[in-house]
Design a protein around this motif. Structure first.
Motif, PDB file in Angstrom:
ATOM      1  N   VAL A 274       0.840  -1.198   0.000  1.00 18.28           N
ATOM      2  CA  VAL A 274       0.000   0.000   0.000  1.00 18.28           C
ATOM      3  C   VAL A 274       0.876   1.249   0.000  1.00 18.28           C
ATOM      4  O   VAL A 274       1.909   1.298   0.681  1.00 18.28           O
ATOM      5  CB  VAL A 274      -0.940   0.036   1.228  1.00 18.28           C
ATOM      6  N   ILE A 275       0.460   2.251  -0.764  1.00 24.68           N
ATOM      7  CA  ILE A 275       1.076   3.579  -0.743  1.00 24.68           C
ATOM      8  C   ILE A 275       0.051   4.546  -0.166  1.00 24.68           C
ATOM      9  O   ILE A 275      -1.062   4.670  -0.688  1.00 24.68           O
ATOM     10  CB  ILE A 275       1.482   4.035  -2.159  1.00 24.68           C
TER      11      ILE A 275
ATOM     12  N   LEU B  65       3.876  10.759   3.094  1.00 22.11           N
ATOM     13  CA  LEU B  65       4.007   9.634   2.175  1.00 22.11           C
ATOM     14  C   LEU B  65       4.430   8.422   2.988  1.00 22.11           C
ATOM     15  O   LEU B  65       5.287   8.528   3.876  1.00 22.11           O
ATOM     16  CB  LEU B  65       5.081   9.914   1.121  1.00 22.11           C
ATOM     17  N   SER B  66       3.854   7.276   2.704  1.00 25.67           N
ATOM     18  CA  SER B  66       4.265   6.035   3.362  1.00 25.67           C
ATOM     19  C   SER B  66       4.134   4.903   2.359  1.00 25.67           C
ATOM     20  O   SER B  66       3.256   4.927   1.492  1.00 25.67           O
ATOM     21  CB  SER B  66       3.394   5.718   4.583  1.00 25.67           C
ATOM     22  N   MET B  67       5.009   3.921   2.479  1.00 30.50           N
ATOM     23  CA  MET B  67       4.929   2.758   1.591  1.00 30.50           C
ATOM     24  C   MET B  67       5.095   1.494   2.403  1.00 30.50           C
ATOM     25  O   MET B  67       6.009   1.389   3.226  1.00 30.50           O
ATOM     26  CB  MET B  67       5.985   2.821   0.493  1.00 30.50           C
ATOM     27  N   ILE B  68       4.211   0.543   2.164  1.00 31.95           N
ATOM     28  CA  ILE B  68       4.225  -0.723   2.893  1.00 31.95           C
ATOM     29  C   ILE B  68       4.240  -1.853   1.881  1.00 31.95           C
ATOM     30  O   ILE B  68       3.481  -1.835   0.899  1.00 31.95           O
ATOM     31  CB  ILE B  68       2.982  -0.855   3.817  1.00 31.95           C
ATOM     32  N   SER B  69       5.126  -2.812   2.090  1.00 29.69           N
ATOM     33  CA  SER B  69       5.146  -4.033   1.288  1.00 29.69           C
ATOM     34  C   SER B  69       4.775  -5.202   2.187  1.00 29.69           C
ATOM     35  O   SER B  69       5.158  -5.243   3.358  1.00 29.69           O
ATOM     36  CB  SER B  69       6.537  -4.268   0.680  1.00 29.69           C
ATOM     37  N   PHE B  70       4.057  -6.165   1.622  1.00 24.50           N
ATOM     38  CA  PHE B  70       3.676  -7.345   2.400  1.00 24.50           C
ATOM     39  C   PHE B  70       4.692  -8.468   2.271  1.00 24.50           C
ATOM     40  O   PHE B  70       4.495  -9.544   2.830  1.00 24.50           O
ATOM     41  CB  PHE B  70       2.286  -7.825   1.958  1.00 24.50           C
ATOM     42  N   GLU B  71       5.798  -8.236   1.547  1.00 26.14           N
ATOM     43  CA  GLU B  71       6.888  -9.211   1.469  1.00 26.14           C
ATOM     44  C   GLU B  71       7.852  -8.942   2.622  1.00 26.14           C
ATOM     45  O   GLU B  71       8.239  -7.791   2.856  1.00 26.14           O
ATOM     46  CB  GLU B  71       7.603  -9.081   0.114  1.00 26.14           C
TER      47      GLU B  71
END
Length: 619
Positions: free
Chosen positions: A299-300, A388-394
């Motif tokens: 998600v961004i 701004l935020s960035m989330i990866s599920f890996e």
């Protein structure tokens, strides 16, 4: 005869001192010039500057090996100080060379345009990893040299310089290492192995939630081999549907704390209630899959200030259904304030126009790219402030994003930590007119629990003449807020007050914090003060992390730390040291402080003790 010997010894001491000062001053001037170049950002380094710095380092080494230096270099104290300076001068040259090579690699990437027409050149970007790793190695090597040369023979000024240098080297080593890790993971994150789809969540800080603002729009971006394409964007109401709302699985803390707001349901509007953004990402991605049928890999999150940072400064975008065009600088103010008067309130025109505005901004971003130095600086500041935020599920990608503070994982403080959030439960759009200040004080004596207190002041500066949709209800301009002050989970609450009076409050766990929540109503022109006092278990040192909630206007922060006189305190630039250490400024990033017993030994420690003794009152 005795007098003659005294005069001879005195003459020799004077000569030795004069030679030592001459050598030290000559070396210090050269090292100071080289050091300025050492910490210039690699992309701003010029070859001539590096050559000059290397020449100065070589000259400093030559001075230390000269006949005058050798004449006095065998003397106790002089030898240890000269040896330390010589070792640092010798070790700095490889770092300068590595920084120059990294700067050249960055220039090459920028010259070739790593981002063209919606696509990232993954091969060109990957070329930065090797010079970044070399820079990390050079930083680590010099830090090891500096650490090894700190000893009890060093004079106080040199100890202080080496200590400051070591802190800076370690900080750069961490940040450069994280950048190298990000570059290494970039190909897979940008669809190099297989396509990636990211949910894009548009937040609006005029109605606050824990993560920043209300979730106003959602869409997606898909990346294949570095090429990005936008999916459809929708207002949250188009996805919410009618009651009864469906629940999705949520982390335990999230469900316990925000389940009462139905934040884990297809109601959508309260999904961004938690300041622990990775938890919000999990919930919103599951909601998106349930309501839109699209599974995402991360998600961004972006608010108007973050969206403006991504845009090229000279770009203009049109607001659908209007004659208005906006630059990046104008976009936040329009969304926060002007849109309500031009587009109306709870009408489909306003919702569709703002969603269209968000899509138009992303179209410009993907078309023109975001690798210009000015844009990259703005993006970095927006990530730091939470816009701004960035989330990866890996898992590995998540770890790197977390270590670089790009995912806004709440986590657990090392010792002391604070975060102040507001949940706007009135449903109005007035939080752009709130002004917030935070005061945090702590008294640490080194022998007993630390006593700390955080006070949050919120001023209601709502102007006259707003639309009904903005103020929502009467009395005009009233704030209805749940103010939550997050303190360490290990803390013991001593008191909770609202405007100086004992207040009713609730507690809720969240990662390594405990949220202390108080409901307040603030009339137009008024203010509210919420204060939480608490004790922390005794430790031999102290650290503090102050986390920001992304706002329309950044909060003001004042920190006052009373620590033992033998302790040192490190923190952001602008620390005022006295009986109480004070710092004041904008809370536009995570602010950290570290305090503990001085590491100085020998001559430096003795000098410090003498200084403390001389500063104590006689009576």
């Amino acid at each position: 005869m005795k007098r003659r010997w005294v005069l001879v010894v005195a003459g020799l001491l004077f000569a030795a001192t004069a030679v030592t000062l001459f050598v030290a001053l000559s070396v210090a001037l050269d090292l100071a010039a080289a050091r300025r170049t050492l910490f210039v950002a690699p992309q701003r380094l010029e070859a001539e500057d590096v050559e000059d710095a290397l020449a100065r380092l070589e000259r400093a080494e030559g001075t230390l090996e000269s006949l005058p230096a050798r004449a006095v270099g065998w003397l106790p104290v002089v030898k240890q100080n000269f040896d330390a300076v010589h070792a640092v001068a010798e070790g700095a040259a490889p770092l300068l060379t590595a920084a120059l090579e990294l700067g050249r690699a960055i220039d090459e990437v920028q010259a070739e345009e790593v981002f063209v027409e919606g696509a990232v050149n993954l091969e060109l970007l990957g070329g930065l990893e090797a010079p970044l790793r070399d820079e990390v190695g050079a930083l680590a090597d010099l830090a090891e040299i500096v650490e090894a040369r700190r000893n009890g023979w060093l004079l106080p000024p040199l100890w202080s310089d080496l200590n400051e240098l070591l802190d800076r080297l370690e900080e750069l080593e961490r940040s450069t290492g994280t950048a190298a890790d990000m570059i290494a993971l970039a190909p897979q994150m940008l669809g190099g192995d297989e396509p990636r789809t990211y949910l894009v969540a548009l937040l609006n800080n005029t109605e606050l939630r824990g993560a920043g603002g209300i979730l106003s729009g959602v869409g997606s971006v898909t990346v294949r081999n570095g090429r990005m394409s936008l999916g459809d964007f929708q207002h949250y109401r188009q996805l919410a549907g009618d009651p009864p709302y469906r629940k999705v699985p949520a982390p335990a803390d999230f469900e316990e704390h925000f389940g009462a707001y139905q934040a884990d349901t297809t109601r959508w509007v309260t999904a961004s209630s938690s300041p622990d953004v990775p938890d919000v990402a999990l919930v919103t991605s599951r909601l998106f899959e349930v309501t839109a049928g699209i599974k995402t890999d991360g998600v961004i999150f972006v608010d108007p200030r973050g969206l403006a940072a991504l845009m090229p400064p000279a770009a203009k975008i049109d607001v659908p259904t209007t004659q208005t065009s906006l630059t990046a600088e104008e976009l936040p103010t329009y969304v926060y304030r002007d849109a309500y008067s031009e587009l109306g309130g709870a009408v489909s025109r306003r919702r569709d126009s703002l969603i269209g505005l968000g899509e138009a901004a992303f179209d410009v971003i993907l078309e023109r790219g975001f690798t210009r130095p000015s844009v990259l600086r703005a993006i970095g500041e927006s990530f730091a402030g939470g816009h701004l935020s960035m989330i990866s599920f890996e898992a590995e990608e998540s770890r790197v994003l977390e270590s670089s503070n790009l995912s806004r994982d709440l986590g657990a403080p090392s010792y002391d930590g604070i975060l102040a959030t507001v949940q706007n439960i009135g449903g109005n759009k007035l939080d752009s007119y709130a002004r917030r200040s935070i005061h945090h004080g702590c008294r640490i004596d080194g022998d007993s629990p630390a006593r700390c207190a955080t006070e949050v002041t919120i001023q209601n500066q709502t102007p006259a003449g707003l639309t009904r949709f903005e103020y929502q209800y009467r009395p005009y301009g009233l704030f209805k807020n749940v103010v939550e002050i997050y303190i360490p989970a290990a803390a013991k609450v001593v008191s909770v007050e609202a405007d100086g009076e004992s207040a009713d409050y609730f507690e809720a766990p969240e990662d390594g914090f405990e949220a202390i929540g108080v409901y307040v109503e603030i009339p137009r022109g008024g203010e509210a003060k919420i204060a939480v006092a608490y004790d922390l278990p005794h430790e031999d040192s102290y650290s503090l992390e102050v986390l920001p909630q992304p706002l329309v206007d950044d909060a003001r922060l004042r920190v006052e730390l009373a620590v033992p006189s033998a302790w040192t305190v490190d923190g952001p630039e602008g620390l005022v040291r006295g009986d109480v250490v004070v710092w004041e400024g904008e809370l536009d990033r995570i602010i950290e402080f570290h305090a503990g017993p001085s590491e100085k030994s020998g001559l430096s420690a003795l000098w410090e003790k003498v200084g403390r003794f001389m500063s104590e009152p006689v009576f």
